[in-house]
Design an enzyme around this catalytic site. Structure first.
Site, PDB file in Angstrom:
ATOM      1  N   LYS A   1      -8.211  -0.105 -16.733  1.00 27.52           N
ATOM      2  CA  LYS A   1      -6.894  -0.177 -16.923  1.00 27.52           C
ATOM      3  C   LYS A   1      -5.928  -1.323 -16.543  1.00 27.52           C
ATOM      4  O   LYS A   1      -6.062  -1.084 -15.114  1.00 27.52           O
ATOM      5  CB  LYS A   1      -6.503   0.911 -16.802  1.00 27.52           C
ATOM      6  CG  LYS A   1      -5.132   1.260 -17.008  1.00 27.52           C
ATOM      7  CD  LYS A   1      -4.759   0.282 -19.102  1.00 27.52           C
ATOM      8  CE  LYS A   1      -3.093   0.443 -18.818  1.00 27.52           C
ATOM      9  NZ  LYS A   1      -2.086  -0.268 -18.101  1.00 27.52           N
TER      10      LYS A   1
ATOM     11  N   SER B   1       2.001   0.555  -7.315  1.00 31.23           N
ATOM     12  CA  SER B   1       3.381   1.189  -6.587  1.00 31.23           C
ATOM     13  C   SER B   1       3.631   2.367  -5.792  1.00 31.23           C
ATOM     14  O   SER B   1       2.681   3.172  -6.269  1.00 31.23           O
ATOM     15  CB  SER B   1       4.742   0.653  -7.462  1.00 31.23           C
ATOM     16  OG  SER B   1       4.138   1.907  -8.359  1.00 31.23           O
TER      17      SER B   1
ATOM     18  N   GLU C   1      -4.475   1.866  -3.291  1.00 35.22           N
ATOM     19  CA  GLU C   1      -3.979   1.125  -2.679  1.00 35.22           C
ATOM     20  C   GLU C   1      -2.306   0.606  -3.223  1.00 35.22           C
ATOM     21  O   GLU C   1      -2.252   0.111  -3.969  1.00 35.22           O
ATOM     22  CB  GLU C   1      -4.307  -0.235  -2.454  1.00 35.22           C
ATOM     23  CG  GLU C   1      -4.336  -1.381  -1.743  1.00 35.22           C
ATOM     24  CD  GLU C   1      -3.368  -2.035  -1.791  1.00 35.22           C
ATOM     25  OE1 GLU C   1      -2.245  -2.474  -1.751  1.00 35.22           O
ATOM     26  OE2 GLU C   1      -3.714  -3.214  -2.766  1.00 35.22           O
TER      27      GLU C   1
ATOM     28  N   CYS D   1       1.703  -6.500  -2.083  1.00 37.40           N
ATOM     29  CA  CYS D   1       1.730  -5.588  -1.146  1.00 37.40           C
ATOM     30  C   CYS D   1       1.702  -6.200   0.281  1.00 37.40           C
ATOM     31  O   CYS D   1       2.592  -5.291   0.375  1.00 37.40           O
ATOM     32  CB  CYS D   1       0.585  -4.905  -1.840  1.00 37.40           C
ATOM     33  SG  CYS D   1      -0.680  -5.145  -1.218  1.00 37.40           S
TER      34      CYS D   1
ATOM     35  N   GLU E   1      10.826  -1.296  -0.742  1.00 38.74           N
ATOM     36  CA  GLU E   1       9.720  -2.850  -1.562  1.00 38.74           C
ATOM     37  C   GLU E   1      10.295  -3.652  -2.479  1.00 38.74           C
ATOM     38  O   GLU E   1      10.308  -3.338  -4.101  1.00 38.74           O
ATOM     39  CB  GLU E   1       8.554  -2.334  -2.102  1.00 38.74           C
ATOM     40  CG  GLU E   1       6.941  -3.953  -2.058  1.00 38.74           C
ATOM     41  CD  GLU E   1       5.918  -2.883  -2.657  1.00 38.74           C
ATOM     42  OE1 GLU E   1       4.840  -3.548  -2.020  1.00 38.74           O
ATOM     43  OE2 GLU E   1       5.904  -2.106  -2.577  1.00 38.74           O
TER      44      GLU E   1
END
Length: 492
Positions: free
Chosen positions: A175, A229, A250, A284, A385
């Site tokens: 996906k 996220s 992750e 990230c 973040e």
């Protein structure tokens, strides 16, 4: 205007809903393609195709060596199509062509590496403590693996999941992000051309709540791998755990890039700039918190400002461009909102802090590279973040304080250390609670090196030899060769 359907069971698949959604070119500010808007019915078709391929198709019938040869062939074909795939990613997410081309040329190495591991997965015979009993340990694939990839490096981060999953003998449903699906769909077509049997790799496009959730909760899905996220990762994990499906996650980061007084400052400047402004901060592992020793703070910030004076924003396809647009409109709006948050918290902006109005950037999602000083680690700009070209500079006085600030974060994905002190180079990385620590370098990754995070940065590891075991079940087999033995299965 380009249109893409989904890829299911080795062929193009139109959505059951017949609906589509557009993809924006972040540089031009215009839609460049449309994609099939999948729903639970398409997710079901993809998972069932993968399940049939796992139970009945040619993939499980192949020897491990034969599977490896298919992955080698795929690697060669990906190498031949690197430029095409890079162009698709630039159109879809607006990142620099130079960076995307490097990624696409490196991509085949994952398939060569894990292709070589296919026939290296060995079980073992144990010296079991039960007299007369033969015991062995074997490794078997899970079955259908769902891989959910993000928009910032869509094909690279999908590959981190797909390559070891296929090498282990699983089938996969990918996906991709609704913001960047094109390269993954072309990748699926190349996999088919390379000899991957129908159903072994499927791609379903659409929105997370409509497709991603359906894939994760499908009863035939055996394992889930997700990059994105922490909010998305939490939703995936909570859905998967209902059926006790294993997950690897992750997630985000707020990585500390630490510059000590004895560092080579010119090298450190380049490393800090690369760590936050390369990829427009949309990675990230971005070094979004810069920790600088008190004694060099002002000098180092000045060096950063001088270095960034010549940074060029513009067309990501232009080799002279240094900083590309933000990839998506929601992310663009989020970054802009943090400028108001930082201002309210008392942070001092010494560079940027606005939408870019430079010539050639007016229609795109451009944000000026931004540097804040006077940052306290308790500020939101230092803890959340941002995922954009925004750097927060924090002072520290000694090694212990640097470690304390670096570790004072809900995240633990990565960190950088800049020093010429050998003892510090060896001891400090062990004290930092992060999955990857670079010394006198930043943003270095390899198919050989495990990658993943501590704390809210995730669960599990990608890359490296151990990653293939993330996609294998360990099984014990006990054999009693002499059925006449009395009560051989006692516990002690």
């Amino acid at each position: 205007m380009q249109h893409y359907d989904m890829w299911i069971d080795g062929k193009w698949h139109a959505p059951e809903s017949k609906a589509t959604f557009p993809s924006l070119d972040p540089y031009t500010g215009k839609d460049w393609a449309t994609f099939a808007k999948g729903d639970f019915r398409d997710a079901d078709a993809a998972v069932r195709s993968a399940d049939r391929a796992f139970r009945e198709g040619d993939w499980p019938a192949m020897t491990a060596t034969q599977r490896g040869r298919v992955l080698y062939r795929l690697a060669d074909m990906l190498e031949a199509h690197a430029e095409e795939l890079a162009d698709l990613e630039v159109a879809d997410n607006g990142k620099l062509k130079a960076e995307m081309l490097v990624q696409m040329k490196y991509l085949p190495e994952w398939f060569r590496y894990y292709g070589g591991m296919c026939d290296k997965i060995e079980g073992r015979v144990t010296p079991i403590d039960k007299p007369g009993i033969f015991h062995q340990v074997v490794y078997e694939p899970y079955g259908v693996v769902v891989a959910i990839a993000p928009w910032n490096s869509p094909l690279l981060l999908a590959t981190w999941k797909v390559a070891p999953a296929l090498a282990a003998g699983n089938t996969v449903v990918v996906k991709p992000s609704e913001f960047s699906s094109a390269s993954t769909l072309r990748f699926a077509e190349i996999c088919h051309e390379a000899g991957l049997p129908p159903g072994v790799l499927n791609v379903v496009t659409g929105y997370g709540e409509e497709v991603g959730g359906a894939l994760v909760e499908h009863p035939l899905t055996s394992r889930v791998a997700f990059t994105g996220s922490d909010v998305g990762g939490r939703a995936v994990a909570l859905t998967a755990i209902k059926d006790f499906k294993p997950v690897s996650l992750e997630l985000g980061g707020k990585s500390a890039n630490i510059v000590f007084e004895d560092a080579n400052l010119d090298d450190a400047v380049k490393g800090v700039i690369s760590g936050i402004f390369a990829a427009t901060g949309q990675t990230c592992m971005a070094g979004s918190r810069l920790l600088v020793h008190d004694s060099i703070h002002d000098e180092f910030v000045e060096k950063l400002l001088v270095f960034m004076q010549d940074a060029k924003l513009g067309d990501p396809r232009n080799a002279e461009t240094n900083i590309a647009p933000v990839s998506t409109k929601p992310q663009f709006d989020k970054v802009l909102s943090f400028f108001e948050i930082a201002k309210a918290e008392g942070a001092k902006c010494v560079m940027g802090g606005t939408r870019s109005t430079r010539p050639g950037c007016e229609k795109g999602l451009f944000i000026e590279p931004t540097i804040y000083v006077g940052i306290d680690n308790r500020m939101r700009i230092a803890r959340e973040e941002v995922f954009g070209p925004v750097l927060s500079v924090i002072r520290f006085g000694n090694d212990d304080e640097a470690v304390e600030i670096a570790n004072d974060s809900p995240y633990g994905l990565a960190a950088g250390v800049w020093t010429r002190d050998l003892e510090r180079s060896i001891t400090l990385p062990r004290r930092i609670r992060a999955g990857t620590v670079w010394v006198n370098a930043y943003r270095v990754v390899s198919y050989l090196a495990p990658f993943g995070g501590f704390k809210q940065s995730g669960i599990g590891r990608e890359n490296g030899a151990a990653a293939i075991y993330e996609y294998l079940e360990e099984k014990s087999i006990f054999i009693n060769p002499k059925p006449g033995i009395a009560n051989p299965f006692v516990l002690s």
